[in-house]
Design a protein around this motif. Structure first.
Motif, short mmCIF file in Angstrom:
data_model
loop_
_atom_site.label_atom_id
_atom_site.label_comp_id
_atom_site.label_asym_id
_atom_site.label_seq_id
_atom_site.Cartn_x
_atom_site.Cartn_y
_atom_site.Cartn_z
N ALA A 113 0.90 -1.14 0.01
CA ALA A 113 -0.17 -0.03 -0.10
C ALA A 113 0.91 1.07 -0.06
O ALA A 113 1.81 1.25 0.71
CB ALA A 113 -0.86 0.13 1.13
N GLN A 309 -10.71 -1.97 -8.26
CA GLN A 309 -9.38 -2.83 -8.34
C GLN A 309 -9.65 -4.31 -8.12
O GLN A 309 -8.83 -4.87 -7.96
CB GLN A 309 -8.42 -2.24 -7.43
CG GLN A 309 -8.08 -0.88 -7.64
CD GLN A 309 -7.06 -0.15 -6.62
OE1 GLN A 309 -7.49 0.73 -6.31
NE2 GLN A 309 -5.95 -1.15 -6.28
N THR A 322 -4.53 5.60 -7.23
CA THR A 322 -3.78 4.26 -6.75
C THR A 322 -2.43 4.46 -7.44
O THR A 322 -1.32 4.40 -7.00
CB THR A 322 -4.36 2.97 -6.83
OG1 THR A 322 -5.39 3.22 -5.87
CG2 THR A 322 -3.43 1.91 -6.29
N LYS A 325 -0.09 7.42 -6.64
CA LYS A 325 0.31 7.08 -5.46
C LYS A 325 1.77 5.99 -5.41
O LYS A 325 2.69 5.98 -4.95
CB LYS A 325 -0.46 6.94 -4.39
CG LYS A 325 -1.24 8.01 -3.91
CD LYS A 325 -2.36 7.85 -2.76
CE LYS A 325 -3.62 7.01 -3.33
NZ LYS A 325 -4.51 7.01 -2.44
N GLN A 326 1.37 4.93 -6.06
CA GLN A 326 2.34 3.84 -6.24
C GLN A 326 3.73 4.48 -7.05
O GLN A 326 4.82 4.32 -6.71
CB GLN A 326 1.83 2.84 -7.07
CG GLN A 326 0.69 1.81 -6.49
CD GLN A 326 1.37 0.93 -5.45
OE1 GLN A 326 2.64 1.14 -5.33
NE2 GLN A 326 0.62 0.16 -4.74
#
Length: 350
Positions: A113, A309, A322, A325-326
């Motif tokens: 995460a 997802q 997501t 942020k990854q």
């Protein structure tokens, strides 16, 4: 709606592709097995102009190569999460598969995460100069207008894939191969249309933000704010929101220079995850070249209208937020988030 054009018919493309690749048509029109296999079905992570597995190009920066290369064998990459800091050891760069953030799902097991982390240089904070931007129905209309060509091509591609599957089940290998090749051509055209649509959407949202920023009034008492607010930045991808007042930032404000109090905006609304990370890469690298010292605010929305997802829907179903942020976590950019907006310190990263 944003995920519609990526939907596939209810067939397993990998199984069908493998079976079709082993066929060879005889002179009498019958099909027989052959080797080696050839990939007949579209690679949904194919990028026109770059191809699959493009070689290292020194003219592209490290991010561009990182998101387009396959993962290394076990032992060459090690990542871990320590507290709120993502640590990438030697060998972790230039190792993503095709498609940027969307290809994280191709790695066995879910990715860690993404964890926000503070900046050692400047305090991350919510934007003080962000105006109200158009959302809702107006946004959906803009999306459909920009992507209508890609949507039509995606529908035609899916129809060809369904016909290929039906032909294969009937034992008609020649028809299955023909429809498969047509689907591959349509997929390449859809990829090109999608890239152009993403570029147009970024430009349109930047223009809307510029208008809103220029009409926001005097929200800052800094003497340099009026001269720069609403100007394009980062090769035209973003817009300068202005210079925040020192008094609006609390005790820290008086210790920051005008450059450190400058806020810029990049709106990635309506982009898919792989598109968003490509644009973000160019944006951050342009700010680095410009020696930007302030904070960048990335609008990603709150994922209310995008696909989930759920692994059963496909590994590429990463949402925009997501994926962004990854990407930031991979390169140790300090970032924080709130209300569909991600704050990034572009001047501090690994």
């Amino acid at each position: 709606m944003c995920e519609f054009i990526h939907a596939l018919p209810n067939v397993d493309p990998n199984v069908l592709s493998n079976q079709l690749s082993r066929l060879e048509l005889a002179g009498d029109g019958t099909a027989r097995s052959r080797t080696p296999p050839v990939d007949e079905f579209p690679d949904l992570n194919f990028h026109p102009g770059r191809g699959r597995g493009a070689p290292f190009d020194p003219s592209r920066n490290r991010f561009a190569n990182a998101v387009k290369r396959p993962m290394p064998p076990p032992g060459q990459q090690h990542t871990m999460v320590t507290g709120q800091r993502f640590v990438a050891t030697q060998g972790s760069r230039n190792r993503f598969g095709p498609g940027g953030a969307a290809s994280f799902g191709s790695v066995r097991g879910p990715p860690p995460a993404p964890m926000p982390r503070p900046s050692p240089r400047i305090k991350l904070r919510p934007p003080t100069l962000l105006p109200t931007l158009p959302t809702g129905a107006a946004l959906n209309e803009m999306y459909l207008e920009a992507r209508q060509g890609a949507i039509r091509l995606g529908q035609a591609r899916n129809a060809c894939l369904a016909r290929a599957a039906d032909a294969w089940r009937r034992g008609d290998g020649a028809a299955a191969k023909r429809f498969s090749r047509e689907a591959n051509v349509l997929n390449e055209r859809m990829s090109a249309e999608g890239a152009e649509a993403a570029s147009n959407l970024v430009r349109q949202r930047r223009a809307q933000a510029q208008e809103a920023i220029q009409n926001r009034g005097d929200w800052s008492d800094d003497p340099g704010d009026r001269a720069i607010k609403g100007k394009e930045c980062a090769n035209g991808l973003g817009v300068v929101m202005g210079i925040a007042s020192a008094s609006s930032l609390g005790p820290e404000g008086n210790s920051l220079s005008p450059g450190e109090r400058t806020e810029v905006l990049l709106d990635l609304h309506m982009l898919h995850a792989n598109e968003g990370t490509d644009v973000l890469e160019d944006f951050l690298m342009a700010l680095e070249r410009d020696s930007f010292l302030g904070l960048a605010y990335i609008i990603v929305g709150e994922d209310r209208h995008t696909g989930s997802q759920d692994p059963s829907r496909g590994a590429s179903r990463f949402r925009l937020a997501t994926g962004v942020k990854q990407f930031l976590a991979r390169y140790n950019y300090p970032w924080s988030e709130g209300g569909g907006c991600i704050c990034v310190d572009p001047a501090t990263h690994m």
